[in-house]
Design an enzyme around this catalytic site. Structure first.
Site, short mmCIF file in Angstrom:
data_model
loop_
_atom_site.label_atom_id
_atom_site.label_comp_id
_atom_site.label_asym_id
_atom_site.label_seq_id
_atom_site.Cartn_x
_atom_site.Cartn_y
_atom_site.Cartn_z
N GLU A 107 0.85 -1.20 0.00
CA GLU A 107 0.00 0.00 0.00
C GLU A 107 0.89 1.25 0.00
OE1 GLU A 107 -3.54 1.95 2.78
OE2 GLU A 107 -2.10 0.57 3.68
N LYS A 164 -9.68 2.58 -2.26
CA LYS A 164 -9.88 2.01 -0.93
C LYS A 164 -11.25 2.41 -0.37
CE LYS A 164 -7.38 1.69 3.50
NZ LYS A 164 -6.20 2.26 4.22
N CYS A 168 -5.52 -2.81 2.76
CA CYS A 168 -5.26 -2.69 4.18
C CYS A 168 -6.51 -2.76 5.06
CB CYS A 168 -4.48 -1.40 4.44
SG CYS A 168 -3.55 -1.41 6.01
#
Length: 259
Positions: free
Chosen positions: A44, A110, A144
């Site tokens: 990431e 995300k 994540c």
């Protein structure tokens, strides 16, 4: 079309808010891979580390880092994926870019921005689950903090692999290990997690624990914590088919929609 997909997952440190230095660092890593690879997976925010200083380091989709990814993909004949900070329409995104060897690409923004670090105040949340089809493999892209929310990765399309790129800190690494394993088991897919190591400018420590789990939740990678390492791993569709046909757990999944 292939029953196998060979990955190179790169677990390494990141240089704080320095895209040029990180591109150089990862270029050397990729050049050290001496065998044909289908997909190279980076962490990431691989160009900057997990910074909220988006204005200073954001790039466009036509910027140097995306062009760098396309060049690496063309040179190696491999797809390349990882997330970076993208500015678009006056908004910032923690965007996972998947570049195919021919230079085309797909993106995933995300969904779950990390409120504990104020990511939700800086970055715009993504709204769509993204499944990439590559070499007849269907791959779900995640970033994540998305790992904590199983509904978002729920396998309603029978995808084959789930990839999480991360900057997941050491104090909560037990959760990373447990949740990555759980996502593979519950979705009956390969679960791939690529996390960084080292320390960032805010003194957050990262211990890696990058791993690949199979359909049964077995860790099939020998990557050591805190180790700068490139792991080459081959995923096999026959493994997925064998256990989906034998156990049929996905046929019993609940039906509902995310609103």
């Amino acid at each position: 079309m292939s029953n196998q997909l060979k990955l190179a997952i790169i677990q390494t440190h990141l240089i704080w808010e320095d895209p040029k230095a990180n591109r150089k660092h990862f270029k050397a890593k990729i050049e050290g891979i001496k065998q044909p690879i289908d997909l190279i997976v980076l962490p990431e925010m691989f160009t900057t580390g997990f910074t909220m200083n988006a204005k200073a380091v954001a790039e466009s989709m036509e910027g140097k880092s995306v062009l760098w990814m396309k060049k690496r993909a063309a040179e190696t004949g491999s797809a390349v994926t990882g997330s970076l900070i993208i500015e678009e329409n006056n908004q910032y995104y923690n965007r996972m870019v998947f570049v195919f060897p021919d230079g085309t690409h797909k993106t995933y923004d995300k969904r779950h921005t990390f409120s504990l670090a104020g990511e939700d105040k800086v970055f715009t949340s993504g709204q769509e689950q993204v499944i990439v089809n590559y070499k007849d493999w269907n791959i779900c892209l995640q970033i994540c903090y998305d790992l904590r929310f199983p509904v978002w990765s729920r396998n309603t399309t029978d995808y084959d692999a789930l990839i999480y790129v991360a900057n997941w800190p050491k104090p909560r690494i037990a959760a990373w290990d447990a949740l990555l394993k759980a996502r593979a088991i519950e979705n009956m897919c390969y679960g791939v997690g690529v996390n960084r190591i080292g320390e960032d400018a805010a003194q957050n420590e990262y211990s890696g624990h990058s791993a690949v789990y199979d359909v049964l939740g077995n860790n099939i990678t020998p990557i050591r914590p805190n180790k700068d390492h490139i792991e080459i791993i081959t995923l096999d569709k026959t493994h997925i088919a064998r256990y989906r046909n034998k156990l049929k757990f996905l046929e019993d999944r609940d039906q509902f929609k995310i609103m």
